[in-house]
Design a protein around this motif. Structure first.
Motif, short mmCIF file in Angstrom:
data_model
loop_
_atom_site.label_atom_id
_atom_site.label_comp_id
_atom_site.label_asym_id
_atom_site.label_seq_id
_atom_site.Cartn_x
_atom_site.Cartn_y
_atom_site.Cartn_z
N SER A 22 0.79 -1.22 -0.01
CA SER A 22 0.02 -0.14 -0.03
C SER A 22 0.80 1.54 0.09
N PRO A 23 0.58 2.26 -0.52
CA PRO A 23 1.21 3.50 -0.65
C PRO A 23 1.46 4.22 0.94
N GLU A 24 0.39 3.91 1.68
CA GLU A 24 0.43 4.32 3.06
C GLU A 24 1.85 3.62 3.70
N PHE A 25 1.75 2.32 3.77
CA PHE A 25 2.74 1.74 4.22
C PHE A 25 4.27 2.07 3.68
N LYS A 26 4.40 2.28 2.50
CA LYS A 26 5.41 2.75 1.68
C LYS A 26 6.20 3.81 2.30
N ALA A 27 5.14 5.13 2.39
CA ALA A 27 5.40 6.19 2.92
C ALA A 27 5.98 6.05 4.44
N THR A 28 5.29 5.31 5.08
CA THR A 28 5.87 5.11 6.62
C THR A 28 7.18 4.53 6.65
N PHE A 29 7.43 3.62 5.80
CA PHE A 29 8.66 2.83 5.53
C PHE A 29 9.78 4.00 5.23
N ILE A 30 9.51 4.93 4.20
CA ILE A 30 10.45 6.09 4.16
C ILE A 30 10.72 6.91 5.53
N ASN A 31 9.77 7.18 6.00
CA ASN A 31 9.74 8.09 7.14
C ASN A 31 10.60 7.36 8.24
N VAL A 32 10.29 6.18 8.58
CA VAL A 32 11.13 5.33 9.49
C VAL A 32 12.51 5.20 9.38
N TRP A 33 12.77 4.69 8.03
CA TRP A 33 14.05 4.81 7.58
C TRP A 33 14.91 6.04 7.77
N GLU A 34 14.44 7.10 7.32
CA GLU A 34 15.16 8.35 7.64
C GLU A 34 15.32 8.73 9.12
N MET A 35 14.48 8.31 9.97
CA MET A 35 14.39 8.60 11.28
C MET A 35 15.41 7.54 12.06
N HIS A 36 15.47 6.48 11.52
CA HIS A 36 16.39 5.27 11.81
C HIS A 36 17.67 5.47 11.40
N ILE A 37 18.19 6.11 10.50
CA ILE A 37 19.48 6.60 10.08
C ILE A 37 19.81 7.55 11.08
N ARG A 38 18.98 8.54 11.34
CA ARG A 38 19.36 9.66 12.18
C ARG A 38 19.58 9.64 13.49
N GLU A 39 18.83 8.40 14.10
CA GLU A 39 18.83 8.21 15.63
C GLU A 39 20.02 7.36 16.36
N ASN A 40 20.63 8.01 17.04
CA ASN A 40 21.86 7.52 17.61
C ASN A 40 21.58 6.73 18.79
N ASN A 41 20.28 6.65 19.08
CA ASN A 41 19.92 5.88 20.37
C ASN A 41 19.41 4.48 19.77
N ALA A 42 20.17 3.35 20.21
CA ALA A 42 19.65 1.93 19.74
C ALA A 42 18.14 1.76 20.03
N GLU A 43 18.02 1.98 21.38
CA GLU A 43 16.86 1.65 22.09
C GLU A 43 15.54 2.51 21.01
N LYS A 44 15.74 3.63 20.78
CA LYS A 44 14.90 4.47 19.91
C LYS A 44 14.72 3.78 18.48
N ARG A 45 15.70 3.31 18.03
CA ARG A 45 15.68 2.66 16.70
C ARG A 45 14.78 1.44 16.59
#
Length: 224
Positions: free
Chosen positions: A77-100
């Motif tokens: 679904s387009p909604e999941f794909k958009a969420t994946f991009i958002n999560v991926w970018e946040m995951h890249i930027r987040e230094n805290n392992a628990e938050k990732r």
């Protein structure tokens, strides 16, 4: 990696490093939908370089471990794909392992088809970014001492809860007040000193716990 198989992947994925391409190919072999999803976010590699390499591997390894739990109708679904991009970018930027890890929990639960309104996504991202490990621990203590059937009318005092016994009063107060500011809980008016009473775990708080805090596969908490 087989050259023909690499050529079959979307062009945006062909520049992934060997380890990342191998993970992407494993997922692509499981479901062709993953090739398009990963390819859609591959441009982030050029922006974040080595940081993206490590964090994407961590994300793809988690997806690979849980790949059978994702529902194809959801992930295409387009909604999941958009969420994946958002999560991926946040995951890249987040230094805290628990938050990732919490970001990965959120993505997995969405992919499993768990029901959550689209307009809560941004609110969840915000709390994940802000929440400290001490606040997460405090929320877990409150949740574990509650009965889901009574979440909306608890009046649960934080004094005497086993998990808080060793906490200095100021740390307990700050953490519980933060949970209130995130709208995960409501507090009883007139709270005095370290004796704080929780009126309810909010509907948003229950969703946040189930989508973000609870480990995948963890059984429901028993009624008390």
């Amino acid at each position: 990696m087989d050259r023909n198989l690499r050529r079959a992947l979307p062009s945006a994925m062909r520049n992934l490093s060997g380890p990342l391409a191998a993970l992407a190919t494993t997922l692509w072999g499981f479901s062709v939908v993953w090739a398009g999803i990963i390819g859609a976010g591959a441009g982030l590699m050029a922006v974040y370089h080595e940081l993206a390499e490590n964090r994407l591997r961590e994300l793809l390894e988690d997806i690979e471990a849980h790949k059978e739990e994702f529902r194809e109708k959801i992930i295409e679904s387009p909604e999941f794909k958009a969420t994946f991009i958002n999560v991926w970018e946040m995951h890249i930027r987040e230094n805290n392992a628990e938050k990732r890890k919490r970001l990965r929990h959120f993505l997995l639960n969405l992919g499993k088809g768990e029901d959550i309104p689209d307009d809560l996504h941004t609110k969840i991202y915000s709390v994940i970014e802000q929440m400290t490990e001490r606040e997460a621990a405090a929320f877990g203590i409150i949740f574990e001492n509650a009965n889901r059937a009574q979440f909306r009318h608890m009046n649960l005092s934080t004094n005497g809860l086993a998990g808080f016994n060793d906490w200095p009063d100021d740390q307990k107060q700050d953490s519980v007040h933060s949970l209130y500011s995130y709208r995960l809980i409501d507090m009883v008016d007139g709270t005095i000193g370290s004796d704080m009473a929780i009126r309810q775990i909010t509907p948003f708080g229950e969703k946040f716990y189930d989508f973000v805090i609870k480990e995948p596969g963890q059984p429901e908490e028993p009624s008390r």
